[in-house]
Design a protein around this motif. Structure first.
Motif, short mmCIF file in Angstrom:
data_model
loop_
_atom_site.label_atom_id
_atom_site.label_comp_id
_atom_site.label_asym_id
_atom_site.label_seq_id
_atom_site.Cartn_x
_atom_site.Cartn_y
_atom_site.Cartn_z
N GLU A 202 0.82 -1.22 0.00
CA GLU A 202 0.00 0.00 0.00
C GLU A 202 0.85 1.27 0.00
O GLU A 202 0.39 2.34 -0.37
N TRP A 203 2.09 1.13 0.43
CA TRP A 203 3.00 2.27 0.48
C TRP A 203 3.87 2.36 -0.77
O TRP A 203 4.82 3.13 -0.82
N GLY A 204 3.57 1.53 -1.77
CA GLY A 204 4.26 1.62 -3.04
C GLY A 204 5.44 0.69 -3.21
O GLY A 204 6.13 0.75 -4.23
N TYR A 205 5.68 -0.19 -2.26
CA TYR A 205 6.81 -1.11 -2.36
C TYR A 205 6.40 -2.40 -3.08
O TYR A 205 5.27 -2.85 -2.96
N ARG A 206 7.35 -2.97 -3.82
CA ARG A 206 7.08 -4.15 -4.63
C ARG A 206 8.16 -5.22 -4.43
O ARG A 206 9.30 -4.91 -4.10
N SER A 207 7.78 -6.47 -4.66
CA SER A 207 8.72 -7.58 -4.62
C SER A 207 9.26 -7.84 -6.03
O SER A 207 8.52 -7.70 -7.00
N HIS A 208 10.52 -8.22 -6.12
CA HIS A 208 11.08 -8.54 -7.44
C HIS A 208 11.09 -10.05 -7.66
O HIS A 208 10.77 -10.83 -6.77
N ALA A 209 11.45 -10.44 -8.85
CA ALA A 209 11.43 -11.86 -9.24
C ALA A 209 12.64 -12.59 -8.67
O ALA A 209 13.44 -12.03 -7.93
N GLY A 210 12.77 -13.86 -9.06
CA GLY A 210 13.86 -14.69 -8.57
C GLY A 210 13.53 -15.44 -7.30
O GLY A 210 14.42 -16.01 -6.66
#
Length: 403
Positions: A288-296
């Motif tokens: 909700e605060w704009g953070y995202r998880s990356h792949a791998g």
């Protein structure tokens, strides 16, 4: 303190209904078919690297001394030579770790990744970043102020521009301010020690490993080394890595390490992000605060120690609903009814019941699931955490073993 943090995140779920949350609508995620679990060879690699990152918790406590001696698992790596350690302290963004070099194989005939190499001399350089050591440090981890990101410090800060021919650019990127501060401080020790090692041994692969906060710092370090320094022979492995940046940052990291799901198979990935069911940290800071998880991602589906290769699920893309992104409470990341029907009762591992507490709010798991990556990480005593005493060592799997 845990109660205060919990209240903070509960408030965040209320905010999730605000326009801020609505700026990030559901993104289609390809759940392309992958293997059910990883190979024995990759399992061996991850297990050995988890012991190396566990050793970082000796930095700042009982210490690590040359050639490579400590109160924890150092004796399990007899061919490693310590190069340097660093410890900036809590007031300096709590960055700790060590650099070591391996000029040959261990008596067991395996290299640092656990592959059988016989008499071949397979060297390696290890850069290990320590994770959070206390709840106080965790509070630092979870401060969520974003900061504009470029993959290099500006020239007036002693940095240099990336090569003009670089095909990777980071557009509209922000990262967690605390994570970036940790790397910027650590790099003043890491780079001066690492650059001459790389120059002397250009063929040695460089393994960057990190747990928790150390995983986030390892990500930022790896990006600078690959994009700015132009070093290609990197292997990054993180355990319980939190979300480092926004959508722009995630796209950039995925591009740099070929994690778009259309290139290398997961066994050949040079960035492995290991997560564990019920671990809240890979889901923080909040989406909700704009953070995202990356792949791998490689997802440990078993709650208790020890896991086996069949317990580790390779994931597809940035947010595979079969993995940590399918946890209860993740907005616009819930598991579909089709998945529930497909997995039957096993699907409750991700979907749970009506009154289940979302994984990202299970802050008590900072002491359990967040530390249970092959071993209970984070306590520098002989033999590791006492919970591991008497437990048999993992089998010495190699890449040639049959599943």
């Amino acid at each position: 303190m845990l109660i205060s943090l919990w209240l903070l995140y509960l408030i965040a779920t209320i905010v999730a209904g605000s326009p801020l949350a609505n700026q990030y609508p559901f993104r289609e995620q390809s759940d392309a078919t992958t293997a059910d679990h990883i190979s024995n060879g990759l399992f061996a690699s991850l297990e050995r690297l988890s012991r190396l990152v566990d050793i970082t918790y000796c930095v700042g406590t009982t210490g690590i001394t040359p050639p490579f001696s400590c109160a924890s698992r150092c004796k399990e790596f007899p061919t490693l030579d310590l190069v340097t350690t660093w410890n900036t302290g809590v007031l300096m963004s709590d960055s700790c770790g060590y650099i070591a070099i391996d000029h040959g194989t261990s008596p067991s005939g395996t290299d640092i990744e656990g592959d059988t190499v016989g008499s071949r001399n397979q060297g390696a350089i290890i850069v290990a970043f320590r994770g959070t050591y206390s709840i106080t440090n965790t509070v630092i981890d979870l401060s969520t102020i974003p900061q504009e990101y470029v993959p290099y410090p500006s020239p007036d800060q002693g940095g240099s521009e990336p090569p003009k021919e670089s095909k990777h650019t980071c557009k509209n990127c922000t990262v967690h301010m605390g994570f970036l501060a940790s790397w910027r401080i650590a790099r003043t020790v890491v780079l001066p020690a690492l650059e001459p090692l790389h120059e002397q041994h250009p063929d040695y692969p460089i393994y960057l490993v990190g747990h928790s906060l150390g995983g986030a710092v390892a990500a930022l370090a790896a990006l600078e080394l690959k994009v700015v320094s132009g070093w290609d022979n990197l292997v990054v492995t993180t355990f319980g890595e939190p979300r480092v940046g926004n959508d722009g940052f995630v796209k950039y990291l995925d591009s740099v390490f070929d994690l778009d799901g259309t290139g290398k198979q997961y066994e050949a990935q040079t960035y492995r992000r290991v997560t564990h069911v019920d671990d809240p940290v890979p889901l923080l800071p909040l989406s909700e605060w704009g953070y995202r998880s990356h792949a791998g991602e490689l997802f440990i589906t078993k709650s208790n120690l020890p896991p086996e290769p069949s317990d580790i699920q390779p994931c597809t893309g940035d947010e595979d609903s079969r993995c940590i992104a399918g946890s209860v409470g993740e907005p616009f990341r819930t598991v579909s009814q089709a998945l529930v029907e497909e997995r039957g009762r096993d699907a409750t591992m991700w979907t749970g019941g009506l009154w289940d507490i979302p994984s990202r709010f299970k802050l008590w798991q900072l002491f359990f699931a967040h530390r249970d990556y092959f071993w209970r990480l984070g306590l520098c005593v002989p033999g590791g955490d006492p919970i591991d005493w008497g437990r048999d060592k993992y089998p010495n799997f190699t890449t040639s073993d049959e599943l």
